[in-house]
Enzyme design. Sequence first.
Site, short mmCIF file in Angstrom:
data_model
loop_
_atom_site.label_atom_id
_atom_site.label_comp_id
_atom_site.label_asym_id
_atom_site.label_seq_id
_atom_site.Cartn_x
_atom_site.Cartn_y
_atom_site.Cartn_z
N ARG A 1 -6.41 5.68 -7.92
CA ARG A 1 -6.20 7.64 -7.79
C ARG A 1 -5.57 8.18 -9.11
NH1 ARG A 1 -0.35 7.65 -3.46
NH2 ARG A 1 -1.11 9.80 -4.45
N LEU B 1 0.75 -0.84 0.37
CA LEU B 1 -0.07 -0.09 0.07
C LEU B 1 1.12 1.28 -0.07
CD1 LEU B 1 -2.35 -0.80 2.49
CD2 LEU B 1 -2.87 -0.83 -0.41
N ASP B 2 0.29 2.88 -0.76
CA ASP B 2 0.91 3.75 -0.56
C ASP B 2 1.29 3.81 0.89
OD1 ASP B 2 1.17 3.54 -3.92
OD2 ASP B 2 -0.29 4.77 -4.03
N ARG B 3 1.97 4.92 1.68
CA ARG B 3 2.09 5.07 2.13
C ARG B 3 1.03 5.79 3.40
NH1 ARG B 3 6.73 10.64 4.31
NH2 ARG B 3 5.91 10.63 6.68
#
Length: 291
Positions: free
Chosen positions: A232, A133-135
């Site tokens: 996104r 997962l992205d930060r």
Amino acid sequence: MKISWMNRTDTTLGVKQFLLLKGVSQRLYSEVKQQPQAFYRNQQPITPAAQVAPGDQITVVFPPERPDPQLASSLHPLEVIYEDAHWLVINKPAGLTSVPGPSNRTDTVVNRVKGRLEQAGSENLRPHLVTRLDRFTSGIMLIAKDRLANNYATQQLADRTLHKEYLAIVSGRLTNQHDVITLPLGRRPGEIARTVLTTGQPAQTEYWVEQQTATATVVRVQLQTGRTHQIRAHFASLGHPLLGDQLYGGPMHAGMDRQALHALRIEWFDPFCQQLRKFTAPLPDDMLNYQ
């Protein structure tokens, strides 16, 4: 680590052929057979050239995965949803990075999992992140604790039989209650953000509208492919970037200081117990309070 299987077919098979049928990849088989004694038939040592008759039990010794000395261990806690000998399922908070990078090499998900494995006395100390997962994306992550588990999960990712579901809050009101966004994604030189490019990688994002307000839409999302920033970038390409997503032009919202994206559920088949595994990560407060 030792794993045993019974030949329940009515056919005599070579060791390699038998293990490939059990889901062991060609690459993993090649690694294992380099050991001095890796295979046993009915508890007796055999060579890779041996045959496996109907009713035979084959035991494979998988070499331990030694720790990477360059990878620091962290003892900061993880929110564990499920854990057994082969799998670790966690709920990652927004703000925690998945893997070490230039800005953080000592306290990421990987560092914390390594520290947890060391504390538990595990023989395998190289955690495999099946999903990342992205930060600033929160939610469920699957980690394989050994190379065989990672082998199984990687195959399911390739076959698209491992399913991930997300909840996102996008700006504006979506027209369609259900749709599949099919647009190739790539990255222009020097840019971090992904964008729709004819030369990009194929990408598919399926969504269902869960709730709408005058200015935003809550969507349940399932990925058909796993491109970087896929959710996104896809919604931004439609003119509906996620709330709080500064990289993709998402509007700021009170109480939402990061992209409004949460990995909600994961589902995969566990070959070790021959069961379908399903887990859910509860929504964090910022997304709960929005609704």
